[in-house]
Enzyme design. Sequence first.
Site, PDB file in Angstrom:
ATOM      1  N   ARG A 163       0.810  -1.208  -0.237  1.00 22.72           N
ATOM      2  CA  ARG A 163      -0.247   0.721  -0.381  1.00 22.72           C
ATOM      3  C   ARG A 163       0.548   1.474  -0.067  1.00 22.72           C
ATOM      4  NH1 ARG A 163      -3.387  -3.475  -0.458  1.00 22.72           N
ATOM      5  NH2 ARG A 163      -5.210  -3.759   0.090  1.00 22.72           N
ATOM      6  N   SER A 235     -10.721  -0.871   2.966  1.00 31.75           N
ATOM      7  CA  SER A 235     -10.509  -0.842   3.637  1.00 31.75           C
ATOM      8  C   SER A 235      -9.708   0.700   4.839  1.00 31.75           C
ATOM      9  CB  SER A 235      -9.021  -1.101   4.110  1.00 31.75           C
ATOM     10  OG  SER A 235      -9.059  -3.484   3.510  1.00 31.75           O
ATOM     11  N   GLU A 330      -5.288   3.519   6.210  1.00 38.25           N
ATOM     12  CA  GLU A 330      -4.390   3.352   5.133  1.00 38.25           C
ATOM     13  C   GLU A 330      -5.641   4.578   4.116  1.00 38.25           C
ATOM     14  OE1 GLU A 330      -6.764  -0.010   2.080  1.00 38.25           O
ATOM     15  OE2 GLU A 330      -4.861   1.074   1.678  1.00 38.25           O
TER      16      GLU A 330
HETATM   17  N1  EPU Z   1     -11.105 -11.429   9.150  1.00 34.57           N
HETATM   18  C1  EPU Z   1     -11.918 -11.688  10.270  1.00 34.57           C
HETATM   19  N2  EPU Z   1     -13.078 -10.407  10.340  1.00 34.57           N
HETATM   20  C2  EPU Z   1     -13.427  -9.776  10.043  1.00 34.57           C
HETATM   21  C3  EPU Z   1     -12.248  -9.697   8.687  1.00 34.57           C
HETATM   22  C4  EPU Z   1     -11.354 -10.647   8.018  1.00 34.57           C
HETATM   23  O1  EPU Z   1     -11.946 -12.928  10.859  1.00 34.57           O
HETATM   24  O2  EPU Z   1     -13.745  -9.065  10.141  1.00 34.57           O
HETATM   25  C5  EPU Z   1     -10.300 -12.711   8.849  1.00 34.57           C
HETATM   26  C6  EPU Z   1     -10.415 -13.564   7.711  1.00 34.57           C
HETATM   27  O3  EPU Z   1     -11.457 -14.251   7.652  1.00 34.57           O
HETATM   28  C7  EPU Z   1      -9.353 -13.682   7.140  1.00 34.57           C
HETATM   29  C8  EPU Z   1      -8.175 -12.331   8.150  1.00 34.57           C
HETATM   30  O4  EPU Z   1      -9.225 -11.843   8.490  1.00 34.57           O
HETATM   31  O5  EPU Z   1      -8.562 -15.233   8.680  1.00 34.57           O
HETATM   32  C9  EPU Z   1      -7.684 -11.572   6.612  1.00 34.57           C
HETATM   33  O6  EPU Z   1      -9.254 -11.078   5.487  1.00 34.57           O
HETATM   34  P1  EPU Z   1      -9.466 -10.575   4.692  1.00 34.57           P
HETATM   35  O7  EPU Z   1      -8.416 -12.359   3.668  1.00 34.57           O
HETATM   36  O8  EPU Z   1     -11.097 -10.108   4.140  1.00 34.57           O
HETATM   37  O9  EPU Z   1      -7.753 -10.198   3.777  1.00 34.57           O
HETATM   38  P2  EPU Z   1      -7.987  -8.445   4.758  1.00 34.57           P
HETATM   39  O10 EPU Z   1      -5.913  -8.715   4.977  1.00 34.57           O
HETATM   40  O11 EPU Z   1      -8.235  -8.564   6.027  1.00 34.57           O
HETATM   41  C10 EPU Z   1      -6.675  -7.499   2.324  1.00 34.57           C
HETATM   42  C11 EPU Z   1      -6.610  -6.247   1.839  1.00 34.57           C
HETATM   43  C12 EPU Z   1      -7.569  -5.729   1.109  1.00 34.57           C
HETATM   44  C13 EPU Z   1      -7.921  -7.018   0.351  1.00 34.57           C
HETATM   45  C14 EPU Z   1      -8.267  -8.245   1.075  1.00 34.57           C
HETATM   46  C15 EPU Z   1      -7.795  -9.387  -0.168  1.00 34.57           C
HETATM   47  C16 EPU Z   1      -5.633  -4.701   3.567  1.00 34.57           C
HETATM   48  C17 EPU Z   1      -5.763  -3.011   3.858  1.00 34.57           C
HETATM   49  N3  EPU Z   1      -6.725  -4.913   3.146  1.00 34.57           N
HETATM   50  O12 EPU Z   1      -7.636  -7.561   3.471  1.00 34.57           O
HETATM   51  O13 EPU Z   1      -8.239  -4.570   0.272  1.00 34.57           O
HETATM   52  O14 EPU Z   1      -9.220  -7.300  -0.872  1.00 34.57           O
HETATM   53  O15 EPU Z   1      -6.851  -8.523   1.576  1.00 34.57           O
HETATM   54  O16 EPU Z   1      -6.653  -9.891  -0.348  1.00 34.57           O
HETATM   55  O17 EPU Z   1      -4.263  -5.090   2.899  1.00 34.57           O
HETATM   56  C18 EPU Z   1      -8.683  -2.516   0.352  1.00 34.57           C
HETATM   57  O18 EPU Z   1      -7.978  -2.511   0.417  1.00 34.57           O
HETATM   58  O19 EPU Z   1      -9.413  -1.733   0.582  1.00 34.57           O
HETATM   59  C19 EPU Z   1      -9.044  -3.817   0.220  1.00 34.57           C
HETATM   60  C20 EPU Z   1     -10.422  -4.381   0.178  1.00 34.57           C
END
Ligand code: EPU
Length: 335
Positions: A163, A235, A330
């Site tokens: 990012r 995010s 972010e």
């Molecule tokens: N999780 C929870 N509860 C929640 C959210 C997430 O338990 O409310 C857990 C999920 O089950 C999973 C882990 O946290 O085990 C990660 O969640 P997720 O796969 O949804 O990905 P993230 O790390 O929360 C990042 C990006 C997203 C992108 C996803 C998929 C950042 C800041 N965000 O989210 O990007 O779509 O990975 O690659 O890195 C964005 O930047 O706007 C965005 C949506």
Amino acid sequence: MIKHSTDYSLLPHNTFGIDVKAAHFVEFSSVEDIKAIAGRLDSVRHLVIGGGSNLLFMGDFDGVILHSAINGVEVVAEDDDTLLVRAGSGINWDEFVAYTVERGWQGLENLSAIPGEVGASAVQNVGAYGVEAGDLIERVECISLSDGSEKVFTKEDCRFAYRHSVFKAEEKGKYVVAHVVFRLNKVGNYVLTYGNLKEQCNALGGVNAANIRKAVCETRAAKLPDPAEIGSAGSFFMNPVVEASVAEELKSRFPAMPTYAAPGGVKLSAGWLIDQCGWKERSSATVGVYRNQALVVVNLGDATGADVLAFAAQVQASVKEKFGVDIHPEVNVID
Ligand code: EPU
């Protein structure tokens, strides 16, 4: 053509849906337009925006908001395996991704359905489902806002990180992105490391760019709010990277905590940390987190920038208290 509006509502230009105005809103549609504007803004407060999907306005903007309407996609070079595709900074990101996938050009399919525009994809190094825009970017063609000169940033010059890019660091505010050149593949080199992306594709009939795009769109629709319906900036926080020893200690106390290898340490899931603090069940009058993804702070209606920041500060404090971890926005906060 340069379009200039005054006392201009920024509601259609920030996905958070914060109701603020810009004193001046200037839209440019060519490199020549930017050159004509350059040099005239030195003493004026100004900000270049993309699709407004990563912005949080704290109030009216008493200056000039610049927005790209540069479009056009062209193949500028190709070899046996790859092609260089040059896209205007004002093109809607997902329309660009769809265009490449439809032509069988491979590389951007994991980045489907991300709100925003082509120019901002380079600034923000947008990423999802195992791919970052910077992985595919060959160069970024910019114009200096101070003197109108052209400057090309190679991939290395951009210093892409999670990012992050040089455009958010030492070059911040100095350049306008005119075009981004992506190196896309003619042959499949798919990234299927995220979750059950591979199984989703198989269920859709096999692994290819079109099915990855479909699967990613389905996953995003299930987890993330549609900005047309619920105000958010995707995010709100970045996933924190902590030292391995910190991650180990936390993992011993919270065995279900997701962890990911990352440059410089171990990446934790801010969404999981926030979820564990119970924020899906709590909200303020105007701000909350999204029911399917706690990393997304949502406007419950008529929120101001200050409401959002106050809520975010409470979320940060709760994560710090429960896990001892700092999480940082972010989203770009515009005072
Ligand atoms: N999780 C929870 N509860 C929640 C959210 C997430 O338990 O409310 C857990 C999920 O089950 C999973 C882990 O946290 O085990 C990660 O969640 P997720 O796969 O949804 O990905 P993230 O790390 O929360 C990042 C990006 C997203 C992108 C996803 C998929 C950042 C800041 N965000 O989210 O990007 O779509 O990975 O690659 O890195 C964005 O930047 O706007 C965005 C949506």
